[in-house]
Design a protein around this motif. Structure first.
Motif, PDB file in Angstrom:
ATOM      1  N   HIS A   1       0.813  -1.197   0.000  1.00 46.89           N
ATOM      2  CA  HIS A   1       0.000   0.000   0.000  1.00 46.89           C
ATOM      3  C   HIS A   1       0.856   1.261   0.000  1.00 46.89           C
ATOM      4  CE1 HIS A   1      -3.349  -2.568   0.332  1.00 46.89           C
ATOM      5  NE2 HIS A   1      -3.239  -2.838   1.610  1.00 46.89           N
ATOM      6  N   LEU A   2       1.976   1.217   0.697  1.00 49.65           N
ATOM      7  CA  LEU A   2       2.858   2.380   0.762  1.00 49.65           C
ATOM      8  C   LEU A   2       3.424   2.699  -0.613  1.00 49.65           C
ATOM      9  CD1 LEU A   2       3.787   4.300   2.978  1.00 49.65           C
ATOM     10  CD2 LEU A   2       5.788   2.873   3.299  1.00 49.65           C
ATOM     11  N   TYR A   3       3.788   1.654  -1.379  1.00 45.07           N
ATOM     12  CA  TYR A   3       4.295   1.869  -2.729  1.00 45.07           C
ATOM     13  C   TYR A   3       3.255   2.616  -3.571  1.00 45.07           C
ATOM     14  CZ  TYR A   3       8.069  -1.493  -1.898  1.00 45.07           C
ATOM     15  OH  TYR A   3       9.160  -2.143  -1.407  1.00 45.07           O
ATOM     16  N   SER A   4       2.017   2.160  -3.520  1.00 44.84           N
ATOM     17  CA  SER A   4       0.956   2.784  -4.311  1.00 44.84           C
ATOM     18  C   SER A   4       0.739   4.232  -3.902  1.00 44.84           C
ATOM     19  CB  SER A   4      -0.358   2.016  -4.159  1.00 44.84           C
ATOM     20  OG  SER A   4      -0.194   0.703  -4.587  1.00 44.84           O
ATOM     21  N   LEU A   5       0.712   4.468  -2.609  1.00 47.94           N
ATOM     22  CA  LEU A   5       0.523   5.826  -2.106  1.00 47.94           C
ATOM     23  C   LEU A   5       1.622   6.744  -2.628  1.00 47.94           C
ATOM     24  CD1 LEU A   5      -0.840   7.878  -0.116  1.00 47.94           C
ATOM     25  CD2 LEU A   5       0.815   7.063   1.576  1.00 47.94           C
ATOM     26  N   PHE A   6       2.865   6.312  -2.512  1.00 49.35           N
ATOM     27  CA  PHE A   6       3.981   7.143  -2.960  1.00 49.35           C
ATOM     28  C   PHE A   6       3.991   7.312  -4.472  1.00 49.35           C
ATOM     29  CE2 PHE A   6       6.726   6.253   1.027  1.00 49.35           C
ATOM     30  CZ  PHE A   6       6.020   7.230   1.716  1.00 49.35           C
ATOM     31  N   GLU A   7       3.664   6.258  -5.200  1.00 49.22           N
ATOM     32  CA  GLU A   7       3.599   6.366  -6.660  1.00 49.22           C
ATOM     33  C   GLU A   7       2.574   7.412  -7.081  1.00 49.22           C
ATOM     34  OE1 GLU A   7       2.788   2.731  -8.726  1.00 49.22           O
ATOM     35  OE2 GLU A   7       4.781   1.949  -8.330  1.00 49.22           O
ATOM     36  N   ASN A   8       1.409   7.391  -6.439  1.00 42.66           N
ATOM     37  CA  ASN A   8       0.355   8.339  -6.790  1.00 42.66           C
ATOM     38  C   ASN A   8       0.710   9.774  -6.412  1.00 42.66           C
ATOM     39  OD1 ASN A   8      -1.255   6.301  -7.817  1.00 42.66           O
ATOM     40  ND2 ASN A   8      -2.299   5.957  -5.873  1.00 42.66           N
ATOM     41  N   LEU A   9       1.479   9.961  -5.359  1.00 36.71           N
ATOM     42  CA  LEU A   9       1.805  11.306  -4.892  1.00 36.71           C
ATOM     43  C   LEU A   9       3.130  11.836  -5.424  1.00 36.71           C
ATOM     44  CD1 LEU A   9       0.715  11.032  -1.156  1.00 36.71           C
ATOM     45  CD2 LEU A   9      -0.493  12.165  -3.017  1.00 36.71           C
ATOM     46  N   GLN A  10       3.918  10.989  -6.050  1.00 34.75           N
ATOM     47  CA  GLN A  10       5.260  11.376  -6.491  1.00 34.75           C
ATOM     48  C   GLN A  10       5.238  12.586  -7.428  1.00 34.75           C
ATOM     49  OE1 GLN A  10       7.810   9.945  -5.095  1.00 34.75           O
ATOM     50  NE2 GLN A  10       9.470  10.791  -6.277  1.00 34.75           N
ATOM     51  N   SER A  11       4.230  12.686  -8.287  1.00 35.80           N
ATOM     52  CA  SER A  11       4.175  13.789  -9.259  1.00 35.80           C
ATOM     53  C   SER A  11       3.531  15.050  -8.668  1.00 35.80           C
ATOM     54  CB  SER A  11       3.420  13.350 -10.514  1.00 35.80           C
ATOM     55  OG  SER A  11       2.088  13.020 -10.165  1.00 35.80           O
ATOM     56  N   THR A  12       3.158  15.017  -7.407  1.00 37.87           N
ATOM     57  CA  THR A  12       2.572  16.189  -6.746  1.00 37.87           C
ATOM     58  C   THR A  12       3.589  16.744  -5.746  1.00 37.87           C
ATOM     59  OG1 THR A  12       1.674  15.043  -4.816  1.00 37.87           O
ATOM     60  CG2 THR A  12       0.339  14.990  -6.831  1.00 37.87           C
ATOM     61  N   ASN A  13       3.199  17.777  -5.049  1.00 34.32           N
ATOM     62  CA  ASN A  13       4.061  18.267  -3.973  1.00 34.32           C
ATOM     63  C   ASN A  13       3.410  18.038  -2.613  1.00 34.32           C
ATOM     64  OD1 ASN A  13       2.040  20.126  -4.103  1.00 34.32           O
ATOM     65  ND2 ASN A  13       3.360  21.925  -4.160  1.00 34.32           N
ATOM     66  N   TYR A  14       2.455  17.107  -2.559  1.00 34.83           N
ATOM     67  CA  TYR A  14       1.765  16.808  -1.302  1.00 34.83           C
ATOM     68  C   TYR A  14       2.703  16.153  -0.290  1.00 34.83           C
ATOM     69  CZ  TYR A  14      -2.650  17.561  -3.770  1.00 34.83           C
ATOM     70  OH  TYR A  14      -3.680  18.108  -4.480  1.00 34.83           O
ATOM     71  N   ALA A  15       2.561  16.550   0.936  1.00 31.03           N
ATOM     72  CA  ALA A  15       3.292  15.905   2.025  1.00 31.03           C
ATOM     73  C   ALA A  15       2.496  14.683   2.495  1.00 31.03           C
ATOM     74  CB  ALA A  15       3.480  16.871   3.184  1.00 31.03           C
ATOM     75  N   VAL A  16       3.206  13.716   3.058  1.00 27.79           N
ATOM     76  CA  VAL A  16       2.549  12.545   3.636  1.00 27.79           C
ATOM     77  C   VAL A  16       2.815  12.580   5.134  1.00 27.79           C
ATOM     78  CG1 VAL A  16       2.417  10.037   3.675  1.00 27.79           C
ATOM     79  CG2 VAL A  16       2.851  11.217   1.525  1.00 27.79           C
ATOM     80  N   HIS A  17       1.745  12.494   5.903  1.00 26.82           N
ATOM     81  CA  HIS A  17       1.831  12.557   7.356  1.00 26.82           C
ATOM     82  C   HIS A  17       1.453  11.195   7.927  1.00 26.82           C
ATOM     83  CE1 HIS A  17       1.785  17.099   7.488  1.00 26.82           C
ATOM     84  NE2 HIS A  17       1.578  16.804   6.227  1.00 26.82           N
ATOM     85  N   PHE A  18       2.306  10.669   8.789  1.00 29.98           N
ATOM     86  CA  PHE A  18       2.078   9.366   9.403  1.00 29.98           C
ATOM     87  C   PHE A  18       1.870   9.531  10.901  1.00 29.98           C
ATOM     88  CE2 PHE A  18       4.871   8.534   5.788  1.00 29.98           C
ATOM     89  CZ  PHE A  18       4.181   7.525   5.127  1.00 29.98           C
ATOM     90  N   ILE A  19       0.865   8.872  11.433  1.00 33.18           N
ATOM     91  CA  ILE A  19       0.731   8.743  12.874  1.00 33.18           C
ATOM     92  C   ILE A  19       1.315   7.375  13.201  1.00 33.18           C
ATOM     93  CG2 ILE A  19      -0.843   8.616  14.833  1.00 33.18           C
ATOM     94  CD1 ILE A  19      -2.769  10.376  13.185  1.00 33.18           C
ATOM     95  N   VAL A  20       2.434   7.389  13.919  1.00 34.14           N
ATOM     96  CA  VAL A  20       3.204   6.169  14.128  1.00 34.14           C
ATOM     97  C   VAL A  20       3.006   5.666  15.549  1.00 34.14           C
ATOM     98  CG1 VAL A  20       5.501   5.124  13.998  1.00 34.14           C
ATOM     99  CG2 VAL A  20       4.937   7.069  12.516  1.00 34.14           C
ATOM    100  N   GLN A  21       2.505   4.459  15.654  1.00 30.94           N
ATOM    101  CA  GLN A  21       2.442   3.748  16.926  1.00 30.94           C
ATOM    102  C   GLN A  21       2.691   2.283  16.590  1.00 30.94           C
ATOM    103  OE1 GLN A  21      -0.343   4.772  19.984  1.00 30.94           O
ATOM    104  NE2 GLN A  21      -0.752   2.616  20.377  1.00 30.94           N
ATOM    105  N   VAL A  22       3.952   1.880  16.735  1.00 31.52           N
ATOM    106  CA  VAL A  22       4.393   0.589  16.228  1.00 31.52           C
ATOM    107  C   VAL A  22       5.233  -0.130  17.282  1.00 31.52           C
ATOM    108  CG1 VAL A  22       5.721  -0.528  14.390  1.00 31.52           C
ATOM    109  CG2 VAL A  22       4.489   1.571  13.896  1.00 31.52           C
ATOM    110  N   ASN A  23       4.956  -1.414  17.489  1.00 36.00           N
ATOM    111  CA  ASN A  23       5.749  -2.228  18.412  1.00 36.00           C
ATOM    112  C   ASN A  23       7.017  -2.764  17.775  1.00 36.00           C
ATOM    113  OD1 ASN A  23       4.354  -2.225  20.894  1.00 36.00           O
ATOM    114  ND2 ASN A  23       2.760  -3.473  19.962  1.00 36.00           N
ATOM    115  N   GLY A  24       7.106  -2.750  16.481  1.00 40.29           N
ATOM    116  CA  GLY A  24       8.258  -3.294  15.770  1.00 40.29           C
ATOM    117  C   GLY A  24       7.783  -3.894  14.469  1.00 40.29           C
ATOM    118  N   GLY A  25       8.637  -4.662  13.841  1.00 43.98           N
ATOM    119  CA  GLY A  25       8.222  -5.254  12.581  1.00 43.98           C
ATOM    120  C   GLY A  25       9.288  -6.139  11.980  1.00 43.98           C
ATOM    121  N   ASP A  26       8.942  -6.753  10.880  1.00 43.72           N
ATOM    122  CA  ASP A  26       9.817  -7.644  10.141  1.00 43.72           C
ATOM    123  C   ASP A  26      10.956  -6.850   9.501  1.00 43.72           C
ATOM    124  OD1 ASP A  26      10.291 -10.286   8.686  1.00 43.72           O
ATOM    125  OD2 ASP A  26      10.062  -8.871   7.018  1.00 43.72           O
ATOM    126  N   ILE A  27      12.163  -7.375   9.565  1.00 45.00           N
ATOM    127  CA  ILE A  27      13.344  -6.679   9.046  1.00 45.00           C
ATOM    128  C   ILE A  27      13.183  -6.366   7.561  1.00 45.00           C
ATOM    129  CG2 ILE A  27      15.809  -6.935   8.536  1.00 45.00           C
ATOM    130  CD1 ILE A  27      15.991  -8.643  11.133  1.00 45.00           C
TER     131      ILE A  27
END
Length: 194
Positions: A1-27
């Motif tokens: 999903h992140l790839y798609s989001l960035f691909e769609n926004l790459q040609s714009t100047n929109y900022a992406v804001h993340f609310i991060v609450q993460v215990n960890g993840g796969d390397i």
């Protein structure tokens, strides 16, 4: 999903804001997300109302701007491996094989090579992201604390401690000037975490 989001926004100047609450993840998954963040030219902002642990710490540091609430924290980033239902840091595996010649090498041998590679990669990438947020002070102690595997992996590194080395913006809920996304975090914070 992140790839798609960035691909769609790459040609714009929109900022992406993340609310991060993460215990960890796969390397591997985290490395892919970090690659996306690195390749994305637009502004990325991380809001950490409570915590971002391990892989979440790296994700937060990979964003161009970081906001943290007073009680929010990050944690160590050293990769963790599971061997026979036991959790080991990459550094722990390397130290065990180096120190204990009688250890069950079969048990550790598979992970030893991965641990060495991931340990070096983790130190380099953590150092790289911390350098992008430097506030003019030395950062080697912070990199060591996050990467060397000698600290408890879940031990919090709070906002004020981080601010001694890197630029962290306050995510306080009584600011007179409020960014629209901070208000969004405020609503989510009150709704889900209190």
């Amino acid at each position: 999903h992140l790839y798609s989001l960035f691909e769609n926004l790459q040609s714009t100047n929109y900022a992406v804001h993340f609310i991060v609450q993460v215990n960890g993840g796969d390397i591997n998954s985290n490395n892919n997300m970090l690659h996306c963040l690195d390749m994305f030219r637009n502004t990325t902002v991380a809001f950490v109302p409570r915590y971002a642990k391990s892989a979440g710490t790296l994700f937060t540091l990979a964003c161009k701007t970081i906001y943290m609430s007073e009680f929010a924290y990050l944690s160590a980033t050293d990769p963790q491996f599971t061997i026979d239902d036991d959790q080991y840091s990459s550094r722990g595996i390397l130290d065990t094989v180096r120190r204990d010649k009688t250890c069950d090498l079969h048990k550790f041998q598979m992970k030893h090579h991965d641990a060495r590679i991931e340990n070096i990669h983790n130190i380099n990438i953590t150092r790289h992201y911390i350098k992008t947020h430097l506030n003019g002070r030395k950062y080697s102690a912070l990199v060591k604390r996050m990467t060397d595997g000698m600290y408890n992996h879940g031990l919090p590194i709070g906002r004020e401690e981080l601010k001694r080395n890197i630029n962290i913006n306050d995510l306080d809920y009584n600011h007179k000037i409020r960014h629209p996304y901070v208000v969004m975090c405020d609503i989510l914070y009150n709704k889900y975490f209190i």
